[in-house]
Enzyme design. Structure first.
Site, PDB file in Angstrom:
ATOM      1  N   GLU A 176       0.773  -1.359  -0.021  1.00  0.00           N
ATOM      2  CA  GLU A 176       0.032  -0.136   0.073  1.00  0.00           C
ATOM      3  C   GLU A 176       0.593   0.982   0.153  1.00  0.00           C
ATOM      4  O   GLU A 176       0.907   2.209   0.973  1.00  0.00           O
ATOM      5  CB  GLU A 176      -1.545   0.230   1.577  1.00  0.00           C
ATOM      6  CG  GLU A 176      -1.977  -1.408   0.974  1.00  0.00           C
ATOM      7  CD  GLU A 176      -2.954  -1.254   2.290  1.00  0.00           C
ATOM      8  OE1 GLU A 176      -4.008  -2.333   2.401  1.00  0.00           O
ATOM      9  OE2 GLU A 176      -2.245  -0.450   3.113  1.00  0.00           O
ATOM     10  N   GLU A 356      -4.861  -8.891   1.192  1.00  0.00           N
ATOM     11  CA  GLU A 356      -5.608  -8.512   2.178  1.00  0.00           C
ATOM     12  C   GLU A 356      -7.572  -7.954   1.910  1.00  0.00           C
ATOM     13  O   GLU A 356      -7.538  -8.024   1.035  1.00  0.00           O
ATOM     14  CB  GLU A 356      -5.386  -7.247   3.343  1.00  0.00           C
ATOM     15  CG  GLU A 356      -3.620  -7.218   3.072  1.00  0.00           C
ATOM     16  CD  GLU A 356      -3.293  -5.914   4.392  1.00  0.00           C
ATOM     17  OE1 GLU A 356      -4.723  -5.266   4.389  1.00  0.00           O
ATOM     18  OE2 GLU A 356      -2.684  -5.500   4.766  1.00  0.00           O
TER      19      GLU A 356
END
Length: 445
Positions: A176, A356
């Site tokens: 991220e 995720e």
């Protein structure tokens, strides 16, 4: 008309390919603890936790789940779940305290023990190099805003690949990068807590550049393992049909998704976003862009919810009528299907992984049990959403639930729980929740 969540239709593991990867995910700072043990250096998150008001409950990661000392117990919990893969991050300051210079052999020894424990239990190793906890010593030299950090990151990536590549299924460079850039350097709500859009965009460029440099270096070294990056992505909808909201949604999608995907896949930044940024856009060269666009073996997708863009008042997620998690995020599994289809169709990505996916809810322990039916439902619906994308021809080969266990949830401290396994923080006792038992049964079906 807003789409509603699909009904709970029966889906089993047999509906997926036999070689589909099923796992759980964690990150080093959120679970390891032992921040002053065996020569580990300070990370930017250690420093950020010291800032008054930075963490909602005033806590820090010094103990967290004490995974550093309890990893064998946690590996046994994974094995009982029945997962065949574990995605975890390596703590850069644990293996190289200053982010440059000498390696910390005690830190590498911990990861050697962890990896061998996984292999002994038949669980694949999926390593993330950077899940936000860069060495504080590098931050003091400019951090990700300093181009020299890219070179230090490549040295770190190469060392990890040389030591553990033969045991490792995949290596992810960054988790991220949007979060590091925007939350950490523009909004200042995550480490290192800076507030400059210009700095944030430079940081984003250096993260992408270091990714490409690391992938290139590992391949040139002849180390064979799957290489990729993990992005947090969400479909972004305009809050209304007004031209202002339509344009706002396009730019927001540009800043969240296209700013990272376009250079990774096409070797260019989106022109409309460059124009929008103006003087805040980073300076870059054609050589930079060619380096960023290294062929990847996979792109990881972290998905939790969708987002809305409004040029006026903020969108009220409760107006959708869908359930909202303890993070205030709408439960919208259809967004995962839409996102995976877009990545394959628009960007031609040939290997996607859900790296995720999970939800925070206020879990309550009753008679030693945690009946988290809402988390079970969330996981079930998003696994179905993954299957729906695959049925449309999208090449998805893995799903990792977030997270193995409750942990330090960044700026929220220990107030938010995402785990399949409950952690009682005073005693550190682990207790599988209803969702863990459901996942176990699903995987054994």
């Amino acid at each position: 008309m807003l789409m509603q969540t699909k009904p709970n239709l029966t889906l089993s593991r047999e509906d997926f390919p036999t070689d589909f990867t099923w796992g759980v995910a964690t990150s080093s700072f959120q679970i390891e603890g032992a921040t002053h043990t065996d020569g580990r250096g300070a990370s930017v998150w250690d420093t950020f936790c010291e800032q008054p008001g930075a963490i909602a409950d005033g806590s820090n990661g010094s103990i967290a789940c004490d995974h550093y000392h309890r990893y064998e117990e946690d590996l046994d919990l994974m094995a009982r779940l029945g997962v065949n893969a574990y995605r975890f991050s390596m703590s850069w300051p644990r293996v190289q305290p200053d982010g440059r210079g000498a390696w910390n052999e005690a830190g590498f020894a911990f990861y050697e023990r962890l990896i061998q424990g996984l292999l002994q239990r038949g669980i694949q190793v999926h390593i993330t190099l950077n899940h936000w906890d860069m060495p504080q010593a590098l931050q003091e030299a400019g951090g990700w805003a300093n181009r020299e950090t890219c070179g230090y990151f490549v040295a770190y990536a190469l060392e990890v690949a040389r030591r553990f590549g033969r045991y490792t299924q995949s290596l992810c460079t960054h988790n991220e990068p949007w979060v590091i850039a925007v939350l950490g350097h523009e909004l200042g709500v995550f480490a290192p807590g800076l507030k400059s859009r210009k700095t944030a965009m430079l940081v984003s460029h250096h993260l992408l550049l270091s990714h490409g440099m690391a992938v290139k270096a590992i391949r040139e070294a002849g180390i064979k393992l799957e290489l990729g990056i993990v992005l947090n992505l969400s479909p972004i909808y305009p809050a209304s049909d007004s031209e202002a909201d339509l344009q706002k949604a396009k730019i927001d999608d540009g800043l969240n998704a296209r700013w990272y995907l376009d250079p990774l896949c096409y070797g260019r930044y989106p022109e409309d976003v460059l124009s929008h940024l103006g003087d805040d856009a980073p300076t870059f060269s054609p050589e930079d862009m060619a380096t960023i666009a290294q062929p990847m073996d996979f792109v990881g997708v972290n998905y939790y919810t969708r987002n809305f863009s409004s040029s006026g008042n903020p969108w009220d997620v409760n107006s959708t009528g869908n359930e909202v998690t303890d993070m205030g995020w709408e439960v919208y599994p259809e967004g995962l299907t839409e996102l995976l289809c877009r990545l394959h169709q628009e960007y031609g990505i040939q290997c996607l992984r859900v790296t995720e996916n999970g939800a925070a809810f206020k879990d309550e322990m009753v008679d030693g049990q945690i009946d988290d039916e809402r988390r079970e439902s969330y996981l079930r619906e998003h696994i179905r959403a993954t299957h729906d994308a695959m049925a449309q021809g999208v090449p998805v080969d893995a799903y990792f639930a977030w997270s193995l266990m409750d942990n330090f949830e960044w700026a929220s401290g220990y107030e938010k729980r995402f785990g399949l396994i409950h952690v009682d923080y005073p005693s550190l006792k682990r207790t599988p929740k209803r969702s863990a038992k459901w996942y176990q049964q699903f995987l054994k079906a």
